[in-house]
Design a protein around this motif. Structure first.
Motif, PDB file in Angstrom:
ATOM      1  N   PHE A  87      -0.360  -8.974  -6.986  1.00  0.00           N
ATOM      2  CA  PHE A  87      -1.574  -8.528  -6.299  1.00  0.00           C
ATOM      3  C   PHE A  87      -1.224  -8.367  -4.818  1.00  0.00           C
ATOM      4  N   VAL A  88      -1.542  -7.206  -4.263  1.00  0.00           N
ATOM      5  CA  VAL A  88      -1.056  -6.822  -2.939  1.00  0.00           C
ATOM      6  C   VAL A  88      -2.226  -6.421  -2.037  1.00  0.00           C
ATOM      7  N   CYS A  89      -2.196  -6.827  -0.787  1.00  0.00           N
ATOM      8  CA  CYS A  89      -3.200  -6.374   0.186  1.00  0.00           C
ATOM      9  C   CYS A  89      -2.496  -5.863   1.442  1.00  0.00           C
ATOM     10  N   GLY A  90      -3.010  -4.770   2.001  1.00  0.00           N
ATOM     11  CA  GLY A  90      -2.433  -4.238   3.234  1.00  0.00           C
ATOM     12  C   GLY A  90      -3.481  -3.503   4.054  1.00  0.00           C
ATOM     13  N   ASP A  91      -3.340  -3.561   5.367  1.00  0.00           N
ATOM     14  CA  ASP A  91      -4.283  -2.882   6.255  1.00  0.00           C
ATOM     15  C   ASP A  91      -4.093  -1.374   6.106  1.00  0.00           C
ATOM     16  N   GLN A  92      -5.151  -0.710   5.712  1.00  0.00           N
ATOM     17  CA  GLN A  92      -5.064   0.724   5.417  1.00  0.00           C
ATOM     18  C   GLN A  92      -4.798   1.544   6.666  1.00  0.00           C
ATOM     19  N   ILE A  93      -5.408   1.186   7.778  1.00  0.00           N
ATOM     20  CA  ILE A  93      -5.258   1.983   9.001  1.00  0.00           C
ATOM     21  C   ILE A  93      -3.896   1.716   9.649  1.00  0.00           C
ATOM     22  N   ARG A  94      -3.430   0.467   9.511  1.00  0.00           N
ATOM     23  CA  ARG A  94      -2.215   0.065  10.206  1.00  0.00           C
ATOM     24  C   ARG A  94      -0.970   0.432   9.363  1.00  0.00           C
ATOM     25  N   LYS A  95      -0.550  -0.438   8.434  1.00  0.00           N
ATOM     26  CA  LYS A  95       0.661  -0.100   7.667  1.00  0.00           C
ATOM     27  C   LYS A  95       0.407   1.104   6.769  1.00  0.00           C
ATOM     28  N   GLY A  96      -0.847   1.262   6.324  1.00  0.00           N
ATOM     29  CA  GLY A  96      -1.172   2.408   5.474  1.00  0.00           C
ATOM     30  C   GLY A  96      -1.166   3.734   6.200  1.00  0.00           C
ATOM     31  N   ALA A  97      -1.099   3.720   7.538  1.00  0.00           N
ATOM     32  CA  ALA A  97      -1.157   4.985   8.284  1.00  0.00           C
ATOM     33  C   ALA A  97      -0.414   4.874   9.625  1.00  0.00           C
ATOM     34  N   ALA A  98      -1.090   4.354  10.646  1.00  0.00           N
ATOM     35  CA  ALA A  98      -0.566   4.457  12.012  1.00  0.00           C
ATOM     36  C   ALA A  98       0.746   3.712  12.213  1.00  0.00           C
ATOM     37  N   LEU A  99       0.817   2.480  11.768  1.00  0.00           N
ATOM     38  CA  LEU A  99       2.034   1.699  11.969  1.00  0.00           C
ATOM     39  C   LEU A  99       3.221   2.367  11.290  1.00  0.00           C
ATOM     40  N   ASN A 100       3.031   2.801  10.047  1.00  0.00           N
ATOM     41  CA  ASN A 100       4.145   3.430   9.321  1.00  0.00           C
ATOM     42  C   ASN A 100       4.651   4.665  10.065  1.00  0.00           C
ATOM     43  N   ALA A 101       3.714   5.459  10.609  1.00  0.00           N
ATOM     44  CA  ALA A 101       4.110   6.665  11.342  1.00  0.00           C
ATOM     45  C   ALA A 101       4.881   6.305  12.613  1.00  0.00           C
TER      46      ALA A 101
END
Lengths: 388, 388
Positions: free
Chosen positions: A366-380
């Motif tokens: 079971f996994v949780c991650g911040d959608q705006i951060r690692k899911g978008a801005a941080l990864n970019a």
């Protein structure tokens, strides 16, 4: 590492009250604060003559705002920062790292001299202006789905497949496009990849619990507004979604395709194959929107080619960059979306041998991650860091 | 069918404001109203000399209240109705079908002359008083997990395996115990069984989205209270659960066992095997509590022994008793917990060929069902109807 600087924000009228487990009051700006458990890699020193000239396209959106926050927190080096948005927002000022920057209207002439352009303004903007920026010599890191599946365009999670972009350099001034995967894919693969590298995933069954933020800042505001209305006995206002979201959940709002999967689910299926360079990996997904603000959760069932026991899996996850293991069975303490909100790391827990599979060839996680951060801005931004 | 009569309720102090998709204001009593799409089987005429003498154990709880509502709506025939609860509630009056009934304290002498006893007062009460009632000649329909896995005790979903209780009759006045399955199991198997009968399920991967009601009326009240607090910027009150529930979700609060599964998950695994009389069916589950009031959702991935295509699956579900198909891809209309709240039928949608499996041997489905109603009270009353 330099102290975290005050973080600017422009959408104060949309600020939502969100509360952490400890009951703190959060505003959109406060939501950008950083947690203590991150293993943060410091790149350089912020404003610097040696840094690239950076543009942000779609700076007024939820992800655009997070770009600023992440760039500042990570001391991303930049010679110049250009903030681009639609005509509607042009002329407004943003305070970033103590300086006032005026938002400019995005036009075909916006990319002259820009080394790195971070795009998050929707697929149609990316399709139109991405190639223009590349033509001007910019490396575009695109957060939309416009180019993700295009052959020759790297689709990158830095912890997973940064080698896919190793041929792209800022130094040769030749423009290029790099795609940021979909949020659900990033969060899923951050957890699944360390296990995949060890035992090779053959099949993956994913069920998501997706936050409002994936549909933008307005969807977060609608969830909050609806919740207030429902508690007051009023009819809920439905502008972004077609049905009540407060105290409810529903199948992801993206279009359903011919094969019965919605677009969000097919992103998980297709992007996984591309990121892992494994066209044979089998993936199915059911994507559900739940009344949570900004972090996704995913229940992931894995079938492996080689045996992989629980303890080894936990050890692999503990060692994985960008992953934190929260897996305390005795105290029933496992990842929650609220805990990972505003945090960089993806949290994994409920790691257990799947009793429905023979031998040691299956795991549930079971996994949780911040959608705006690692899911978008941080990864970019991490992708952009790889270019330096 | 007789008109639905006004439904009594005792826990007015706990009434919650809940809003339907249309924005109606619901109270606990109004929540008991019935939907138009039910295929309801009318049994008899309510108060009747020919009916059994009925006792309800735990009448002040959420399920106990729903027992009253369901008995009344379905015109369950009864000669006499005894309402039992703890000493704390004894002496309070409930208006049921126009008559005042005084709640009596549950004691060892409560079951004299009782034909059918509906229990929903927790496992320890069932363990103590269930055998006493059986000894007195009552047929106990028990909503707790106390006896579910005991050999010789039928575990029954009437639409699925009513044959398991066919040897139990009221007429011979020999007491017996019948167990009501766990809510998640009932909702899952209502959808999976019609497909299982056709193509035989070999393996099932379930991820749940479980409502507050499964933890009782106090948990529903806590979710509402916390949500108000969070919206007001106050720290959330955590009495029932150990963490913030409003705008959050977490792994099911039941104890985690040696094998890493929590009790709720193992109920799904074990009860499925017993109800289907199939010790070989493989089941894995991840149970998650989401901030929804009273209906569960479940994402279910199925692997079949025989081929089963989408269209046949949809046809089977359309024809299944107690199931309604909501599967409109064009308008993105699929089951939601809010829609099935206060309704009898379990809703199924997102029926699609699983592209991660070879041939036509896999399906993904998404299921929603009212946890208090079909997940508990309705199923128990349906079991009692089978005894008549």
């Amino acid at each position: 590492m330099a102290a975290v600087r005050p973080v600017p924000h422009v959408y104060s009228s949309r600020q939502s009250l969100l509360v952490s487990g400890e009951g703190q009051r959060f505003t959109a700006a406060a939501m950008m604060q950083c947690p203590p458990f991150q293993k943060r890699r410091v790149v350089s020193m912020g404003l610097s003559e040696q840094g690239p000239s950076v543009a942000i396209v779609g700076v007024t959106g939820a992800v655009g705002q997070e770009f600023l926050s992440v760039l500042s927190e990570r001391d991303f080096p930049y010679r110049n920062l250009k903030l681009l948005a639609s005509k509607r927002s042009a002329g407004k000022q943003i305070t970033f790292e103590g300086r006032e920057i005026v938002i400019e209207e995005l036009t075909e002439d916006s990319f002259h001299g820009i080394d790195v352009a971070l795009f998050s303004a929707g697929g149609s903007i990316s399709k139109k202006f991405g190639p223009i920026a590349v033509h001007k010599g910019s490396v575009v890191v695109d957060n939309s789905s416009a180019f993700r599946m295009d052959e020759g365009i790297p689709l990158v999670i830095p912890e997973v497949n940064s080698d896919a972009m190793s041929h792209i350099k800022l130094s040769n001034k030749k423009g290029a496009l790099i795609a940021n995967p979909n949020c659900s894919t990033i969060i899923c693969l951050m957890a699944a990849t360390p296990l995949h590298r060890h035992a090779k995933v053959r099949r993956m069954v994913v069920s998501t619990y997706q936050a409002a933020s994936g549909a933008g800042a307005a969807a977060m505001a609608e969830l909050e507004q609806q919740t207030r209305e429902v508690l007051e006995g009023k009819p809920p206002t439905c502008n972004i979604f077609q049905r009540q979201y407060a105290f409810n959940l529903f199948s992801h709002n993206s279009a359903v395709m011919q094969n019965g999967y919605n677009e969000e689910e097919m992103k998980l299926v297709k992007e996984t194959k591309k990121i892992w360079s494994d066209p044979d990996v089998k993936v199915t997904a059911t994507c559900i929107r739940v009344p949570v603000m900004r972090a996704h959760a995913e229940s992931i069932n894995l079938q492996f080619e080689k045996p992989l026991d629980e303890d080894t899996a936990r050890q692999l996850l503990r060692q994985a960059a960008g992953v934190v293991l929260i897996d305390d069975r005795a105290s029933n303490n496992f990842p929650t979306p609220l805990e990972v909100s505003n945090k960089d790391d993806v949290a994994v827990g409920r790691v257990r041998h799947d009793i429905s599979q023979e031998g040691n060839h299956g795991l549930d996680i079971f996994v949780c991650g911040d959608q705006i951060r690692k899911g978008a801005a941080l990864n970019a931004v991490q992708i952009a860091e790889k270019l330096l």
